[in-house]
Design an enzyme around this catalytic site. Sequence first.
Site, mmCIF file in Angstrom:
data_model
loop_
_atom_site.group_PDB
_atom_site.id
_atom_site.type_symbol
_atom_site.label_atom_id
_atom_site.label_comp_id
_atom_site.label_asym_id
_atom_site.label_seq_id
_atom_site.Cartn_x
_atom_site.Cartn_y
_atom_site.Cartn_z
ATOM 1 N N SER A 19 0.991 -1.747 0.166
ATOM 2 C CA SER A 19 0.005 -0.298 -0.185
ATOM 3 C C SER A 19 0.758 1.274 -0.474
ATOM 4 O O SER A 19 1.873 1.610 0.414
ATOM 5 C CB SER A 19 -0.850 -0.091 1.272
ATOM 6 O OG SER A 19 -1.232 1.166 2.391
ATOM 7 N N LYS A 70 -13.744 -4.972 2.220
ATOM 8 C CA LYS A 70 -14.415 -3.492 1.962
ATOM 9 C C LYS A 70 -15.997 -3.386 1.859
ATOM 10 O O LYS A 70 -16.868 -2.873 2.331
ATOM 11 C CB LYS A 70 -14.144 -3.021 1.011
ATOM 12 C CG LYS A 70 -12.828 -2.517 0.610
ATOM 13 C CD LYS A 70 -13.071 -1.219 -0.637
ATOM 14 C CE LYS A 70 -11.803 -1.113 -1.098
ATOM 15 N NZ LYS A 70 -11.858 -0.205 -2.364
ATOM 16 N N ASN A 91 -14.508 1.800 2.652
ATOM 17 C CA ASN A 91 -13.087 1.850 2.365
ATOM 18 C C ASN A 91 -13.079 3.361 3.251
ATOM 19 O O ASN A 91 -11.555 3.483 3.519
ATOM 20 C CB ASN A 91 -12.426 2.789 1.250
ATOM 21 C CG ASN A 91 -12.506 4.019 0.681
ATOM 22 O OD1 ASN A 91 -13.276 4.207 0.939
ATOM 23 N ND2 ASN A 91 -11.942 4.736 0.465
ATOM 24 N N GLY A 130 -15.940 -3.414 -16.740
ATOM 25 C CA GLY A 130 -16.136 -4.054 -15.164
ATOM 26 C C GLY A 130 -17.334 -4.014 -14.701
ATOM 27 O O GLY A 130 -18.690 -3.194 -14.614
ATOM 28 N N ALA A 131 -17.852 -4.879 -13.310
ATOM 29 C CA ALA A 131 -19.019 -5.175 -12.766
ATOM 30 C C ALA A 131 -19.020 -4.893 -10.722
ATOM 31 O O ALA A 131 -19.874 -5.525 -10.469
ATOM 32 C CB ALA A 131 -20.072 -5.403 -13.247
ATOM 33 N N GLY A 132 -17.398 -4.971 -10.762
ATOM 34 C CA GLY A 132 -17.320 -4.921 -9.012
ATOM 35 C C GLY A 132 -17.408 -3.721 -8.022
ATOM 36 O O GLY A 132 -18.036 -3.208 -8.609
#
Length: 293
Positions: A19, A70, A91, A130-132
């Site tokens: 991160s 999340k 988040n 995308g669809a997340g």
Amino acid sequence: MISGKAKVCGIIGCPVEHSLSPLMHNFFARKMNMDLVYGPFRAEAGDVEAALKGAYALNIAGMNVTIPHKQSVIPWLKELDEGARFIGAVNTLVRTEGGYKGYNTDATGLLRAMREADLEIEGRDWLLFGAGGAAKAAAFVLGSRKAASVTILNRGEDRAKELAQVMNHKFQREFMTPLALEDYRKLPDRQWQALQTTSVGMAPQADRAVIEDKGFYACISQAMDAVYTPARTRFMEFVEEAGGRAVNGLDMLIYQGVDAFELWNPDRKVPGDVIREARELMRNTLEERSGKR
């Protein structure tokens, strides 16, 4: 200097070693002369409840939440912000009396990044790859800012259909349409703007794009890729080679962090010059990690 009165914040996830958030938030604190320290907190999937209770007992003021937590943190929160509740993902956590409140600054950070890049939403036709979870935050932004239409392209068309139904119901208009990714040739012939929210093209698999057909990209005039490493993804290359303009996801990362930092410190705003310096620092760090410096 970190004192005994320092405000402690951090990021919870698994993994967290990669991160950039500790680098960014500690830079903000240092530049703004704040007694605040931010660290990485690794928590396995089955330890979320214990991790949040421990963090609260230790007086941790705020946390970012990353993969895979999340959604799994939500049952253990005292309260959810309206946007986070609708998106179904959190988040950012802010300490409140009796527990943490969850927010989604992925959405607000994306909007700020799009404004920074001069990407117009209202009245424009958009492609959403995308669809997340990231796509749902992006769809929320496109819907709330009155995009004319949004076509959701995803490998699994069922997930794209579900996302389109949720957003059409939320905004009370039929403006989102699902399409299986392999059916991209069925798209109407028009100029599109695009948001690429999948992990396709992220290092170390930087030689891939969500669609490998170079000819397809002639229909995209402007695009943003959520991927920020490498700095110029294959998706971006295809858009630019076809005559369009493309930006990467580094500003999305930065602005979701800025929004989180300001939620933890509601009496402070991160100055623009500090944001610009943080962007340069993070670019340099990413280049060093990739071996380009």
